[in-house]
Scaffold this motif. Structure first.
Motif, PDB file in Angstrom:
ATOM      1  N   ALA A 226       0.834  -1.182   0.000  1.00 37.15           N
ATOM      2  CA  ALA A 226       0.000   0.000   0.000  1.00 37.15           C
ATOM      3  C   ALA A 226       0.870   1.231   0.000  1.00 37.15           C
ATOM      4  N   TYR A 227       0.608   2.169  -0.910  1.00 39.31           N
ATOM      5  CA  TYR A 227       1.359   3.410  -0.924  1.00 39.31           C
ATOM      6  C   TYR A 227       0.881   4.327   0.183  1.00 39.31           C
TER       7      TYR A 227
ATOM      8  N   SER B 166      -3.081  11.193  10.842  1.00 35.33           N
ATOM      9  CA  SER B 166      -3.016   9.786  10.463  1.00 35.33           C
ATOM     10  C   SER B 166      -1.651   9.191  10.762  1.00 35.33           C
ATOM     11  N   LEU B 167      -1.661   7.924  11.174  1.00 31.36           N
ATOM     12  CA  LEU B 167      -0.443   7.193  11.490  1.00 31.36           C
ATOM     13  C   LEU B 167      -0.242   6.090  10.461  1.00 31.36           C
ATOM     14  N   SER B 168       0.980   5.991   9.910  1.00 31.23           N
ATOM     15  CA  SER B 168       1.226   5.011   8.855  1.00 31.23           C
ATOM     16  C   SER B 168       2.695   4.648   8.804  1.00 31.23           C
ATOM     17  N   GLY B 169       3.018   3.725   7.874  1.00 28.68           N
ATOM     18  CA  GLY B 169       4.391   3.293   7.667  1.00 28.68           C
ATOM     19  C   GLY B 169       4.632   1.920   8.253  1.00 28.68           C
ATOM     20  N   THR B 170       4.769   0.897   7.392  1.00 29.16           N
ATOM     21  CA  THR B 170       4.937  -0.468   7.886  1.00 29.16           C
ATOM     22  C   THR B 170       5.588  -1.338   6.816  1.00 29.16           C
TER      23      THR B 170
ATOM     24  N   GLY C 151       3.027  -3.893   3.052  1.00 32.36           N
ATOM     25  CA  GLY C 151       3.472  -2.554   3.449  1.00 32.36           C
ATOM     26  C   GLY C 151       4.357  -1.920   2.401  1.00 32.36           C
ATOM     27  N   LYS C 152       5.615  -1.674   2.773  1.00 31.45           N
ATOM     28  CA  LYS C 152       6.529  -0.914   1.922  1.00 31.45           C
ATOM     29  C   LYS C 152       7.360  -1.794   0.985  1.00 31.45           C
ATOM     30  N   GLY C 153       6.875  -2.974   0.685  1.00 32.49           N
ATOM     31  CA  GLY C 153       7.633  -3.884  -0.163  1.00 32.49           C
ATOM     32  C   GLY C 153       7.878  -3.370  -1.563  1.00 32.49           C
TER      33      GLY C 153
ATOM     34  N   LEU D 264      16.139   3.723   2.180  1.00 38.12           N
ATOM     35  CA  LEU D 264      14.853   4.296   1.800  1.00 38.12           C
ATOM     36  C   LEU D 264      14.212   5.004   2.995  1.00 38.12           C
ATOM     37  N   PRO D 265      14.816   6.082   3.470  1.00 39.48           N
ATOM     38  CA  PRO D 265      14.244   6.771   4.640  1.00 39.48           C
ATOM     39  C   PRO D 265      12.832   7.265   4.394  1.00 39.48           C
ATOM     40  N   GLN D 266      12.481   7.543   3.126  1.00 41.19           N
ATOM     41  CA  GLN D 266      11.126   8.017   2.835  1.00 41.19           C
ATOM     42  C   GLN D 266      10.072   6.936   3.059  1.00 41.19           C
ATOM     43  N   ALA D 267      10.502   5.664   3.138  1.00 38.37           N
ATOM     44  CA  ALA D 267       9.551   4.584   3.429  1.00 38.37           C
ATOM     45  C   ALA D 267       9.158   4.563   4.901  1.00 38.37           C
ATOM     46  N   ARG D 268       9.982   5.208   5.733  1.00 39.61           N
ATOM     47  CA  ARG D 268       9.683   5.353   7.162  1.00 39.61           C
ATOM     48  C   ARG D 268       9.480   4.000   7.838  1.00 39.61           C
ATOM     49  N   VAL D 269      10.487   3.151   7.674  1.00 40.66           N
ATOM     50  CA  VAL D 269      10.501   1.826   8.279  1.00 40.66           C
ATOM     51  C   VAL D 269      11.685   1.764   9.233  1.00 40.66           C
ATOM     52  N   SER D 270      11.469   1.262  10.445  1.00 41.68           N
ATOM     53  CA  SER D 270      12.546   1.203  11.431  1.00 41.68           C
ATOM     54  C   SER D 270      13.440  -0.005  11.174  1.00 41.68           C
TER      55      SER D 270
END
Length: 286
Positions: free
Chosen positions: A19-20, A32-36, A200-202, A254-260
């Motif tokens: 999901a984008y 809204s909270l997102s990023g996974t 998620g951010k795949g 990919l910091p813009q993906a916001r994944v830890s």
């Protein structure tokens, strides 16, 4: 190996449920909270599911890396959520709408059975809670629709183990901002999981690997290609190591993906049920 072939070979193994992330501005009472990124790997005794821990507030531009995104449903099932899974109320300093809380609460009262009774009840619960959330707020405060992603609000991705088979069940929740809000929860999409899956951010990760084919040739990634992957030879330790590699790449490149880079893992199998797993693949208590 060309970049095109590398991306193709990896995408065959990593079937995406992605999901984008929307960049629309929300009302001040509806952040809204997102990023996974969720990685699921079938292993020799079930499945290992890992997720990063970052929660990103798009409107405030802040994040925290301590949120557990994997939740137990039963001894043979768990779920994670991707895309916009909650709305933060800055006045009360808490989630005013929380897909995790809603789904966990429903699962605590209803036994997980892959059938219409469980899914239709969950769909009704989600729709009702979302309508309640909107009804308490002025129209201007409602979250905007995610038009870039066909009005998708969030995905619930369930994994279950039964009869020595691993299955995924994906429930998509759509929302359109209108005077009379349009809320639609689709029937679950089911699939037997025989190779690793991302949610998620795949898509961002695969695009990056396509531009950097040397990473795609890394044995730690290549062994999970569909042509090479062997579930019977894959251990929990292997699965966690693979997920750790993907979280590290996504976080740093990919910091813009916001994944830890930090993450949680859990396993499901017929013998031991649901268990948390540490970075070495060993079972832990929580």
């Amino acid at each position: 190996m060309s970049a095109k072939l590398s991306a193709r070979s990896i995408s065959l193994a990593l079937v995406l449920l992605f999901a984008y992330s929307s960049t629309a501005t929300q009302g001040q009472n509806s952040q809204s909270l997102s990023g996974t990124l969720v990685v699921a790997v079938p292993v020799n005794d079930g499945v290992v599911v890992c997720s990063d821990k970052r929660v990103y507030n798009r409107d405030a531009g802040t994040f925290a890396d301590n949120f557990v995104k994997i939740r137990k449903v039963s001894d043979n099932a768990l779920f994670a959520a991707t895309n916009t899974f909650g709305f933060w109320d800055p006045k009360r300093h808490k989630l005013a709408f929380d897909a995790f809380e809603i789904t966990t609460g429903y699962a605590a009262k209803h036994n997980f059975v892959d059938g219409p009774q469980f899914w239709n009840g969950l769909k009704k619960e989600i729709s009702g809670r979302l309508r309640e959330y909107l009804a308490k707020r002025e129209f201007a405060e409602w979250p905007e629709s995610d038009k870039e992603n066909n009005d998708l609000l969030f995905n619930l991705v369930f994994y279950s183990v039964a009869d020595d088979r691993v299955r995924s069940h994906t429930l998509k929740v759509f929302y359109e901002k209108a005077a009379t809000p349009v809320i639609y929860v689709a029937d679950p999409v089911r699939e037997e999981v025989k190779t690793p899956k991302l949610s998620g951010k795949g898509t961002e990760l695969l695009n990056y690997l396509a531009r950097n084919p040397e990473l795609a040739r890394d044995p730690a990634i290549l062994r999970f290609d569909s042509a090479r992957f062997d579930q019977d030879l894959t251990t929990k330790t292997d699965a966690v190591s693979f997920a750790k590699t993907l979280f590290r790449i996504t976080n740093t490149a990919l910091p813009q993906a916001r994944v830890s880079s930090t993450f949680d893992c859990a396993s499901l199998n017929s013998q031991n049920g649901f268990q948390w797993v540490n970075e070495s693949g060993s079972m832990i208590d929580r």
